[in-house]
Design an enzyme around this catalytic site. Structure first.
Site, PDB file in Angstrom:
ATOM      1  CD  GLN A  27      -1.187  -0.272   3.699  1.00  0.00           C
ATOM      2  OE1 GLN A  27      -2.255  -1.182   3.592  1.00  0.00           O
ATOM      3  NE2 GLN A  27      -1.216   0.473   4.636  1.00  0.00           N
ATOM      4  N   GLY A  28       0.136   2.390  -0.550  1.00  0.00           N
ATOM      5  CA  GLY A  28       0.834   3.660  -0.600  1.00  0.00           C
ATOM      6  C   GLY A  28      -0.006   4.542  -0.326  1.00  0.00           C
ATOM      7  CE1 TYR A  29      -2.249   5.584   4.188  1.00  0.00           C
ATOM      8  CE2 TYR A  29      -0.143   4.115   3.685  1.00  0.00           C
ATOM      9  CZ  TYR A  29      -1.547   4.475   4.453  1.00  0.00           C
ATOM     10  OH  TYR A  29      -2.155   3.416   5.536  1.00  0.00           O
ATOM     11  CG  MET A  30      -2.072   9.132  -3.776  1.00  0.00           C
ATOM     12  SD  MET A  30      -3.364   8.951  -4.914  1.00  0.00           S
ATOM     13  CE  MET A  30      -4.666   7.917  -3.934  1.00  0.00           C
ATOM     14  CG  ASN A 144      -0.499   0.674   8.024  1.00  0.00           C
ATOM     15  OD1 ASN A 144      -0.340  -0.333   7.260  1.00  0.00           O
ATOM     16  ND2 ASN A 144      -0.523   0.439   9.314  1.00  0.00           N
TER      17      ASN A 144
END
Length: 387
Positions: A27-30, A144
């Site tokens: 998972q990644g975050y904007m 996270n």
């Protein structure tokens, strides 16, 4: 509006026996702001969701989640999210712990294990499992979104785990092998090449100096040491030149460590899982295993410095290997021939066997046990191999 009710805990041992299902998550975050986290998550390389989370109020926060096409999610992670991504194995527990999950992080957050209780009444639960050690629900460092930008190893306490009772390496649930100097007889070749090229670059280095100072570390570590000592950097193209010379020498001269193939066969016959975790880049590691004929023993159980943020002597690589193999670090034994490698095993809370074929035994005295050859290693692992 959706509402997430979730509590987070650090954990000890005892939860793994109740796992009923495991999934892999990237998972990644904007956006990682506490008031508005925006995340894309891919699970088992098959499902993708976009999630928007609001500010946390104790154990509760607003949450909106929507499915997205897998191809779109992959592109978002690659192009719109800062790297490295958050990577973890999510374990779902059963029996009386139904509703609990345990996340084992790897990659940039290797070494972190968090339990979560996600339920409407989570905030009111007081009968916690015996393996829960500390609640961190309101500690934003463990969100996270925060771990994406500030990985766990960058702020966790830099102290080694409390000493563990000496355990018999023969009882290990996992054997983690270093590669160079343990599986393949590459250290004499690599250190000769490195010494020659460093000397040519204006950093006079003998073979003995290279073995003593640099063996077991990455080329980045060599570069950092020289910069700190001399104020000068290695010349442009040094890495590529070194690797090209090394590949040529490996193809011509590299051999397996005597008796290692027989030892791996004995481990396999007994049913003890094993893997390799090396400071070498993945291409060099693959070359060494291929040229020596040992690659077939490891298949996909190969981990390297490219997989983690910090190399040895940090514990990240060994912790990453244990997570990927599904073994508690306390139940693993590491076979290492270098001081940084033994220090990494100790920091990971693992039993270690110092392999002193080239390194003087006294330099590996921090290891749990020290051996000089594969015959001694077989004895420590409780194996019988042909003489």
């Amino acid at each position: 509006m959706g509402v997430e009710t979730e509590r987070k805990f650090l954990v000890g041992r005892g939860w793994r026996e109740t796992v009923v299902r495991t999934r892999e998550v990237r998972q990644g975050y904007m956006s990682t702001e506490p008031e508005r986290a925006v995340r894309v998550r891919i699970t088992d390389s098959a499902e993708a969701v976009l999630t928007v989370k609001g500010p946390r109020e104790g154990a509760r926060r607003a949450e909106f989640e929507y499915p997205v096409p897998l191809a779109d999610a992959e592109e978002i992670l690659a192009r719109l999210c800062p790297q490295p991504l958050v990577q973890k194995k999510r374990h779902y527990l059963g029996g009386r712990f139904d509703g609990w999950t345990v996340d084992e992080f790897f990659g940039s957050n290797a070494g972190l294990v968090l339990a979560e209780l996600d339920a409407e009444d989570a905030a009111d639960v007081v009968d916690l499992p015996e393996w829960v050690t500390e609640e961190v629900t309101t500690d934003l460092r463990f969100d996270n979104a925060s771990l994406h930008g500030r990985p766990y190893p960058t702020w966790a306490a830099r102290t080694a785990p409390a000493p563990r009772p000496l355990r018999d390496p023969a009882d290990a649930d996992l054997v983690i092998f270093d590669c160079d100097g343990v599986l393949v007889d590459s250290e004499p070749i690599a250190n000769r090449v490195l010494a020659v090229l460093l000397t040519e670059a204006g950093f006079p280095t003998s073979y003995e100096d290279s073995v003593c100072r640099y063996m077991g570390g990455t080329l980045d570590r060599v570069r950092a040491m020289l910069r700190a000592e001399t104020g000068r950097d290695l010349p442009t193209g040094f890495t590529e030149h070194y690797r090209a010379r090394l590949i040529e020498a490996f193809e011509r001269d590299l051999r397996p460590v005597p008796g290692m193939a027989e030892l791996l066969r004995a481990l396999s016959r007994r049913g003890t899982p094993f893997c390799v975790a090396s400071s070498s880049p993945r291409d060099r590691l693959a070359l060494g295993l291929r040229v020596t004929g040992l690659a077939s023993w490891f298949e996909h159980r190969v981990y390297c410095a490219d997989d983690v943020t910090r190399g040895k002597p940090a514990p990240d690589l060994f912790l990453h290997a244990a997570v990927r193999m599904g073994i508690d670090p306390a139940d693993a034994v590491v076979v290492e021939d270098s001081v940084p490698g033994v220090d990494a095993a100790t920091a990971a809370g693992m039993t270690s066997i110092g392999y002193a074929a080239l390194t003087p035994p006294d330099r590996l005295s921090a290891a749990t046990r020290v051996v000089r050859d594969t015959t001694g290693l077989a004895v420590e692992l409780g194996l019988t191999i042909p003489g």
